[in-house]
Design a protein around this motif. Sequence first.
Motif, short mmCIF file in Angstrom:
data_model
loop_
_atom_site.label_atom_id
_atom_site.label_comp_id
_atom_site.label_asym_id
_atom_site.label_seq_id
_atom_site.Cartn_x
_atom_site.Cartn_y
_atom_site.Cartn_z
N TYR A 89 9.23 96.03 4.62
CA TYR A 89 9.36 95.05 5.69
C TYR A 89 9.58 93.64 5.14
O TYR A 89 9.10 93.30 4.07
N SER A 90 10.31 92.86 5.91
CA SER A 90 10.36 91.41 5.63
C SER A 90 9.38 90.76 6.60
O SER A 90 9.19 91.25 7.71
N SER A 91 8.74 89.69 6.17
CA SER A 91 7.68 89.13 7.01
C SER A 91 7.84 87.63 7.20
O SER A 91 8.45 86.94 6.38
N GLU A 92 7.31 87.18 8.31
CA GLU A 92 7.27 85.75 8.65
C GLU A 92 5.86 85.42 9.14
O GLU A 92 5.24 86.22 9.84
N THR A 93 5.37 84.25 8.74
CA THR A 93 4.06 83.79 9.20
C THR A 93 4.22 82.47 9.93
O THR A 93 4.92 81.57 9.45
N HIS A 94 3.60 82.37 11.10
CA HIS A 94 3.65 81.13 11.89
C HIS A 94 2.22 80.71 12.21
O HIS A 94 1.41 81.53 12.64
N LYS A 95 1.95 79.44 12.01
CA LYS A 95 0.60 78.91 12.26
C LYS A 95 0.72 77.62 13.06
O LYS A 95 1.52 76.75 12.72
#
Length: 198
Positions: A89-95
Motif C-alpha cells: 500500500y501507499s499511505s498518506e497521513t493528515h493531521k
Amino acid sequence: MKKRLFGTGLCLLGIFLILLGCITSSELYIKARQEKMNKNVANFILDLYSGNTISKPAYTEYSAIILKTQSGKIITTDNVLKLFDENMYSSETHKDKNGNEVYIYTKKPSLSEYVYFFIENPYAFGMLISGFLVFVMGILLLYTVEEKQVVKTADDKLVNYIKALRLTLATSKIIPEESIEKAKGIVDDILKKYGGKA
C-alpha cells in the motif's frame, strides 16, 4: 505492390489500435480502481457518522483508513485488524491543528491486478486485441508478398536459362560442337540451381 502497401497499412493500423487500446484499457482500469477506493471512503464516512468505531469497506483489498481523534478514540476499517501488509500500500497521513489524525492506505497497482481486470472485463481490451489481430494480418500479408516475389525471381531465372538453351540448340546446326558444350553448360547450371548437383 498494392498488397505490400495494404500489408504495411494494416501493420500501422494495428500498432495504432494497440496503442489506443493500451491507453483506453489503462484508463478504464484506473477508473475502476478509483471507484472502489471512493466507495470505501464513502462507507467509512457514513459509518463514522453512525457512531461505529469499526467500518467494513466494500472492497477490503483496495484501501484501509485509520482515524485517531484528539480524545484518543480510534475508528478504523476492519481490514486493518486482519493480516495487513503495508508494503502493498501507499499511505498518506493528515493531521489537523486539534490533534486529529487520519491514515489512509491505498493499494498499489500491480500487473497481476491488471491481468485480473483483463479477465474480468474483456470488453475493455477489445481495441487492444483487435489491434493485435490487424497487425498480425498485416505481417502475414507482407510475408506472403515476399514469398511470392522470391518464387517469381526464381521462375524468371529458370525462364532465362531455358531461353538460352533454346538459342543454343537453334545454333547447333551452324556450330555443332560449341553449341553442344554450351547446352551442356546451361543444363548443368539449371541442375545446380534447381535440382542439386549435376
